[in-house]
Structures are given as C-alpha cells and as structure tokens.
Design an enzyme around this catalytic site. Structure first.
Site, PDB file in Angstrom:
ATOM      1  N   GLU A 179      36.410 -53.013 -91.758  1.00  0.00           N
ATOM      2  CA  GLU A 179      36.414 -51.595 -91.358  1.00  0.00           C
ATOM      3  C   GLU A 179      37.611 -50.846 -91.969  1.00  0.00           C
ATOM      4  OE1 GLU A 179      36.265 -48.640 -87.436  1.00  0.00           O
ATOM      5  OE2 GLU A 179      36.612 -50.774 -87.133  1.00  0.00           O
ATOM      6  N   LYS A 216      32.099 -51.335 -92.049  1.00  0.00           N
ATOM      7  CA  LYS A 216      32.070 -50.232 -91.076  1.00  0.00           C
ATOM      8  C   LYS A 216      32.913 -49.112 -91.653  1.00  0.00           C
ATOM      9  CE  LYS A 216      32.765 -49.000 -86.227  1.00  0.00           C
ATOM     10  NZ  LYS A 216      32.761 -49.464 -84.827  1.00  0.00           N
TER      11      LYS A 216
END
Length: 297
Positions: A179, A216
């Site tokens: 992420e 992400k």
C-alpha cells in the site's frame, strides 16, 4: 485434497465485491470509536479501548449485512486476529461462517516525512507476527506507506521497501497487499502516481513468476491509470483506499475506474452508531455495503 489458500486466492482473483478495511490501530482507534458514538471519557485504559473496538468490529462482521455476496475480504488489526467471534478466532469466523478472506495489517505506522514521503517504521518482530498469522489462518497481509509529493528518490525508496517486505511475506506463504498511498491532498498527485507506476513496473520485472501480490492505492487523478498493472500475472488485484474522500466522492471516483475495487475503512464505517438497534445497524450497514459494492463492480 482441499486447499483453503488456493480457494481463497481464486476468490480474490476472480470474485466480485470489495475488501472491508477493519484495521484501525492504536493511533486511529479513538477517532473510530468517537465516530461510532463512544467518547474517550467512556474508557480509561488501552485494554478497555480495544475491548470496545472489538465489540464494534464483531458487530459489523457478525451482521447479516456483512456477507460474501458483496465482500471478498476483510483486513484485520493484530488484536482482532487474536480475539474470537462466537468462539471462533476472527479469521476462521470470516472464512468458515462468511466465506470472506482474512488479511492482517502488519505495519507499525509511519516514519517522519523525508524526500516527500513517509516510509514504514521497522517491524522488528515480523517473523513472530507472521508465525502467529499462519496459526490463525490469515491469507494475506497489508502494510501502508504514504507519498506526499512527486519526489523520485522518495517514491523509489517507498516502493523498494514495500517490495522487499512483500517478498519476505510471500516467502512465508501469504499474499501481501503493498500500500503505497498517494496523499489525495498532494499538489503533485498525478505526477506522483505516474512515478509510482514506473517504480512498481520496474520492481515487478524482478519478481519470480510464481509470486502473488496485491496493491492498495489511492483512487488515481486520471481514470484507468492502474489498468496496465492489472494485466501483470503476478498482480492478483488492485484495490483502492478512500483516503479521506467522503464515501459519496470515493464511490463516484471509483466508478470511473473499472476493475479497481474498494478497500474502504472510514467510508465503510461512517453512519454506524453504537446507539442503533441491531435492526437499524444492519439496515445502515447493508445500504453502505451495497453502495460500495456497486461502485466496485
């Protein structure tokens, strides 16, 4: 022979739905509780705080609104993984009762900003944490760092750190969610996203063909920005965080990005209240879940 991880991987690759992020950690828990209607004056120790957030998360996960009809996976906080819902550890409850794939947030938060980014703090007990995650039947992990501006050195360092850690996690038998969030308030967000993709592409080239990762990301400034990365066979799925947008804004932006699915936290939990009856709670949660699901598919 039945292989749970293989079934979960297929679900993550091909299923329709989104990932629920229920992984608020120590720093973000008081705000999550306040938004839910529980003030800081109502608890006095960290243990009491975590008991209350566990009650909130258990209420969400056990709700009939929270089902595999709309939800592919759920990201858990470490303390949630160690606790039970109806006598099952949370990850087992998610998979066995709901058919929802369990992930674990593993990062320890962010370093101070340097070169326009915030790297992850060290994770000194990573091996021990991954051993516990294996014992608790966790499928994948998630770790977050933040890009504030289009700085080549900073973005290179962030992607390097994410992939290095991702390799260790994959070697331990998990699917890592990398992420590298781009701050939605950044004045150079679009440029930062272009740099980020270049770095990710360079690192993907070095990966073994059998490796599975997820990404992400912030919803991009230009719709379809991440489509190229979705075609890489090692990328299981790319999911989007709400990143400070309201749910309405996040859903509208997500709709412009086919194949990008939600992994919302604040946008998922807003409107839920400790004061709601179970019937009210289930109805509000179902409305929110359907809105996010429709934006994801």
């Amino acid at each position: 022979m039945y292989n749970m991880k293989t079934e979960q991987l297929e679900r993550m690759k091909h299923g329709t739905g989104f990932i629920a992020a229920l992984d608020q950690s120590g720093g973000s828990t008081p705000k999550a509780l306040r938004d839910y209607g529980i003030e800081m004056s109502e608890y006095h120790t960290e243990d009491e705080m975590y008991d209350l957030i566990q009650q909130m998360r258990s209420r969400i996960i056990a709700s009939k609104a929270f089902s595999s009809n709309h939800i592919l996976g759920a990201i858990l906080f470490e303390k949630t993984m160690e606790r039970k819902i109806d006598n099952l550890y949370t990850a087992d409850y998610l998979w066995e009762k709901k058919g929802i794939v369990p992930f674990l947030k593993i990062d320890n938060g962010l370093e101070e900003e340097k070169d326009g980014v915030q790297m992850m703090k060290p994770i000194p007990k990573l091996e021990e944490l991954l051993n516990r995650a294996t014992a608790k039947n966790i499928f994948g992990t998630k770790m977050r760092s933040v890009i504030h501006e289009a700085n080549g050195d900073g973005i290179h360092a962030i992607v390097e750190q994410q992939f290095e850690l991702g390799q260790k996690i994959a070697d331990a038998g998990f699917v890592p969610i990398l992420e590298p969030e781009v701050d939605i308030r950044s004045s150079s967000k679009q440029e930062a996203e272009e740099m980020l993709i270049g770095e990710i592409e360079n690192h993907l080239k070095k990966l073994d063909d059998s490796m599975n990762i997820m990404l992400k990301v912030s919803i991009p400034s230009v719709a379809g920005t991440y489509n190229g990365l979705m075609n890489d066979p090692r990328v299981v799925r790319i999911v989007a965080l709400s990143g400070g947008y309201s749910r309405k804004e996040a859903n509208e932006l997500l709709r412009q990005n086919p194949k990008l699915i939600a992994s919302f936290s604040r946008a998922l939990l807003s409107e839920l209240s400790v004061k709601q009856t179970q019937q009210e709670f289930d109805a509000v949660l179902l409305k929110i879940i359907i809105e996010i699901y429709e934006a994801s598919v």
